[in-house]
Write an enzyme that holds these catalytic residues in place. Sequence first.
Site, PDB file in Angstrom:
ATOM      1  CG  HIS A   1     105.912 -87.453  48.261  1.00 44.14           C
ATOM      2  ND1 HIS A   1     106.036 -89.412  48.311  1.00 44.14           N
ATOM      3  CD2 HIS A   1     104.976 -87.442  47.867  1.00 44.14           C
ATOM      4  CE1 HIS A   1     104.547 -89.374  48.568  1.00 44.14           C
ATOM      5  NE2 HIS A   1     104.366 -88.094  48.343  1.00 44.14           N
ATOM      6  N   GLY A   2     109.906 -87.392  50.594  1.00 43.55           N
ATOM      7  CA  GLY A   2     110.790 -87.416  50.898  1.00 43.55           C
ATOM      8  C   GLY A   2     111.830 -86.486  52.031  1.00 43.55           C
TER       9      GLY A   2
ATOM     10  CG  ASN B   1     104.465 -88.091  52.782  1.00 48.48           C
ATOM     11  OD1 ASN B   1     103.407 -86.836  52.978  1.00 48.48           O
ATOM     12  ND2 ASN B   1     104.692 -88.812  51.223  1.00 48.48           N
TER      13      ASN B   1
ATOM     14  CG  ASP C   1     102.805 -92.342  50.846  1.00 44.92           C
ATOM     15  OD1 ASP C   1     102.644 -91.875  50.578  1.00 44.92           O
ATOM     16  OD2 ASP C   1     104.120 -91.687  51.608  1.00 44.92           O
ATOM     17  CG  HIS C   2     104.166 -93.801  47.429  1.00 46.31           C
ATOM     18  ND1 HIS C   2     105.021 -93.463  46.898  1.00 46.31           N
ATOM     19  CD2 HIS C   2     105.397 -92.843  48.984  1.00 46.31           C
ATOM     20  CE1 HIS C   2     105.978 -92.712  46.887  1.00 46.31           C
ATOM     21  NE2 HIS C   2     106.145 -92.356  48.190  1.00 46.31           N
TER      22      HIS C   2
ATOM     23  CG  HIS D   1     110.472 -92.045  48.784  1.00 51.10           C
ATOM     24  ND1 HIS D   1     110.823 -91.767  46.829  1.00 51.10           N
ATOM     25  CD2 HIS D   1     109.818 -91.751  48.993  1.00 51.10           C
ATOM     26  CE1 HIS D   1     109.871 -92.339  46.842  1.00 51.10           C
ATOM     27  NE2 HIS D   1     108.765 -91.168  48.186  1.00 51.10           N
TER      28      HIS D   1
ATOM     29  CG  ASP E   1     104.051 -93.221  42.862  1.00 48.84           C
ATOM     30  OD1 ASP E   1     104.307 -92.638  42.073  1.00 48.84           O
ATOM     31  OD2 ASP E   1     105.325 -93.780  43.992  1.00 48.84           O
TER      32      ASP E   1
ATOM     33  CB  THR F   1     113.797 -88.801  56.629  1.00 48.12           C
ATOM     34  OG1 THR F   1     112.757 -89.374  56.983  1.00 48.12           O
ATOM     35  CG2 THR F   1     115.447 -88.560  57.172  1.00 48.12           C
TER      36      THR F   1
ATOM     37  CD  GLU G   1     106.138 -89.146  43.309  1.00 45.24           C
ATOM     38  OE1 GLU G   1     107.527 -89.403  42.820  1.00 45.24           O
ATOM     39  OE2 GLU G   1     105.390 -89.805  44.431  1.00 45.24           O
TER      40      GLU G   1
END
Length: 282
Positions: free
Chosen positions: A206-207, A228, A82-83, A178, A104, A209, A134
Amino acid sequence: MPLCNMKDLLKKAEEGNYAVGSFSVANMEMILGVIKAAEKTRSPIILQIAEVRLNHSPLHVIGPAMLAAARGASVPVAVHLDHGTSLECIGQALRLGFTSVMFDGSHLPFEKNVEMSKAVVEMAKSTGAAVEAEIGCVGGSEDGSVDIAMRCTSPEQAKLFSERTGVDCLAIAIGNAHGFYKDEPELRFDILSEVDRLVEVPLVLHGGTGISEDDFIRCHQNGIKKINIATATFASSERKVREGYEKGEIKGYYDLHTREIEGAYENAKKHMEIFYSVGKAE
């Protein structure tokens, strides 16, 4: 069940109208917890680690553990970098056998992002690995150390970027960030809908949470096929350990070990249910 290519998992997710959870891991315990949740729910999953985390979990150590866990799982598991920001790190992941990598270049000018993303697509051809890139800029940074400004994706640029690079999936920015959100996130579903209409490849969020269950469902019903989850898993494992010490239930290392696994398991299982991926491994 064999180690899987992320492209295949996302194609099935498009056909079945669900999303595949992509769970960041930092150690063996988190790997075991996420795999346990996937097998319990019969969910296809992606195990991932971000380049920025490799100072704590070196790729040559954690990468083989992720791959071994995937090969030994009874459900489909892809292993993803990732990234990725450096071609060296991306190359290392490909040589280890990762079945997908992300470049990324969201911080780069558009043309440079296209150029570098195309280079990674060419690199990945030798192993058949899938490539994620991205466009736009998700807020914050993967490790929470930098307060990067959010820049929502332009649907027209997303279409052009996808066509010119040939990536297999595309991460977009629709108000997501994120780490922990300071306020309730307000996702731009108008942008998501337009990107989904214009772009043929699966979309990535992404991000994850802190995004509500309802918003997750709206996302995966409108083109988002990879979601993610990182911070929530780290927090869940840490919380389980802290509670164990507070209750006097951790008497030694293996109690600590078990708590970390349980924390990762509980968080991953919860998100698999929200993403509608339960039972999709059959």
